[in-house]
Design a protein around this motif. Structure first.
Motif, PDB file in Angstrom:
ATOM      1  N   THR A   1       0.826  -1.210   0.000  1.00  0.00           N
ATOM      2  CA  THR A   1       0.000   0.000   0.000  1.00  0.00           C
ATOM      3  C   THR A   1       0.864   1.265   0.000  1.00  0.00           C
ATOM      4  O   THR A   1       0.415   2.314  -0.459  1.00  0.00           O
TER       5      THR A   1
ATOM      6  N   ALA B   1       2.164   1.580  -4.670  1.00  0.00           N
ATOM      7  CA  ALA B   1       1.239   0.774  -5.480  1.00  0.00           C
ATOM      8  C   ALA B   1       0.848   1.459  -6.780  1.00  0.00           C
ATOM      9  O   ALA B   1      -0.339   1.598  -7.094  1.00  0.00           O
TER      10      ALA B   1
ATOM     11  N   ALA C   1      -2.994  -4.345  -3.455  1.00  0.00           N
ATOM     12  CA  ALA C   1      -1.977  -3.856  -2.531  1.00  0.00           C
ATOM     13  C   ALA C   1      -2.311  -4.293  -1.107  1.00  0.00           C
ATOM     14  O   ALA C   1      -3.484  -4.326  -0.711  1.00  0.00           O
TER      15      ALA C   1
ATOM     16  N   ASP D   1      -0.853  -3.948   3.161  1.00  0.00           N
ATOM     17  CA  ASP D   1      -0.006  -3.094   3.988  1.00  0.00           C
ATOM     18  C   ASP D   1       1.083  -3.896   4.682  1.00  0.00           C
ATOM     19  O   ASP D   1       1.062  -5.132   4.725  1.00  0.00           O
TER      20      ASP D   1
END
Length: 410
Positions: free
Chosen positions: A277, A280, A330, A332
């Motif tokens: 994230t 991306a 994406a 994290d």
């Protein structure tokens, strides 16, 4: 190594499809400033060799010589390559309650401990074929290590520039394998600018991702090898950690070449580009319906291999994702780290952060329905987990005090 015939017919621009680029001469980007793709006389290959004959050979990815561009065996730079294993993750599948197989393809078993060995072995071998003596590239770590190793093996100089926070193991590895390496106060695109601006002064050849045609050819062997390992079939879905995206592009190319050769059918895996994230650009372009990505500002993720703010082959990545019915996703950093720990604790497989990102992405896609519980999925672990910083998790004992062994069970 046995001498093989070569079948390169021409090169073409991946964007404009102009096909008047001759083989046997040095090429960088196309006239449109986009990656060049190597094309082969597939009819001649089909008439000269069978898939089973090729698969029976040793030598790892070099076994696919008919589908590679090196013309003389003396220019093949080898460091003991072998096929990388497929690891079926039955415990993870049980934990998630899925009926489909979860497979990790562990590219960390290659020389220099990452899938970068495939692309750089081909690029360096072609540089040797062209008489190039000095190479340079930007890197987030693993690519630089692979280039240094293969360049040193070939008797070439290598100059490598990496962001300040590149994993220390990668930087030391580069230096110990003969590369000249510098840390730079910037990201990989900043390092790439140094390489580009230094061409005239240093006389080096720029081996940056997709700025020459041959790294794709090395990376496509992942697709060739995977299909052969699955009995000349392909999985339902491939989750691929995507920075520059060479491997995703290469595998998509390999599947088309194999179908044209009659080695596989028309089935294709859904290609999933996995990013973090914090960086991306491909995911944003995919979600916005764009064919090209824009520069990602403030890129950050501890999965440094996918921290690539801009990719020259962005449109090729997005084309493969869309044509295959796949998607870009994406995840994290917290989910990436949790996935790394989960894979290690449940399957005994130590993956790199970028590889862990593919499992985190699979779990997200499973929850939102973008993949099904019955799908057979392949997760690419692109590097050896030992090359990355690991958290301190060991307990401590004092040998001079009584040990409560029941406490050890907790």
């Amino acid at each position: 190594m046995t001498e093989f015939s070569t079948f390169v017919s021409h090169l073409e621009c991946g964007l404009t499809h102009e096909s008047d680029y001759e083989p046997g001469v040095v090429h960088g980007l196309s006239r449109a400033g986009r990656p060049l793709l190597v094309r082969y006389d597939l009819d001649r290959i089909r008439d000269s060799v069978s898939r089973d004959e090729v698969w029976s050979r040793g030598g790892g990815f070099w076994k696919w010589r008919e589908l590679l561009p090196v013309t003389k065996t003396e220019n093949v730079i080898a460091l003991g390559e072998d096929d990388t294993p497929l690891i079926s993750c039955t415990t993870l599948a049980h934990d998630l309650g899925v009926s489909g197989e979860i497979i990790i393809k562990d590219e960390g078993r290659l020389p220099t401990g990452s899938f970068k060995a495939r692309g750089l072995a081909l690029a360096v071998s072609m540089a040797k074929e062209f008489g190039i003596k000095r190479l340079a590239m930007p890197t987030n770590g693993n690519a630089g290590a692979a280039m240094a190793a293969y360049a040193t093996r070939a008797g070439m100089e290598s100059y490598i520039f990496c962001p300040d926070d590149t994993p220390d193991a990668n930087v030391r590895e580069i230096a110990l394998q003969g590369g000249k390496v510098w840390r730079v106060n910037g990201l990989i695109n900043d390092c790439g600018k140094i390489v580009g601006e230094g061409k005239e002064a240093m006389g080096w050849f720029d081996l940056s991702t997709l700025k020459e045609p041959y790294r794709i050819e090395g990376k496509k062997t992942m697709g060739l090898e995977l299909a052969a390992q699955l009995g000349w079939d392909v999985p339902d879905v491939i989750f691929y950690p995507t920075g520059g995206g060479t491997g995703l592009i290469g595998m998509w190319k390999a599947f088309h070449e194999m179908e044209a050769l009659g080695w596989i059918g028309s089935k294709r895996p859904r290609m999933v580009a996995v990013q973090a994230t914090g960086c991306a650009p491909i995911v944003k372009a995919y979600e916005d319906g764009e064919r090209h990505a824009t520069l990602w500002q403030g890129a950050h993720t501890f999965a440094s291999g996918i921290r690539v703010p801009v990719a020259v082959g962005d449109f090729l990545i997005l084309d493969a994702v869309r044509e295959s019915g796949g998607f870009a996703i994406a995840v994290d950093d917290d989910k990436i780290e949790n996935a790394r720990r989960e894979i290690g604790a449940r399957e005994g497989v130590l993956v790199c952060p970028e590889g862990a990102a593919t499992y985190a992405a699979y779990k997200e896609a499973l929850k939102d329905g973008r993949v099904g519980a019955g799908d057979r999925v392949v997760l690419f672990n692109c590097g050896n987990g030992l090359k990355y910083e690991m958290p301190e998790m060991a307990g401590r004992l004092n040998r001079n005090e009584p040990i409560n062994y029941e406490d050890l069970k907790k």
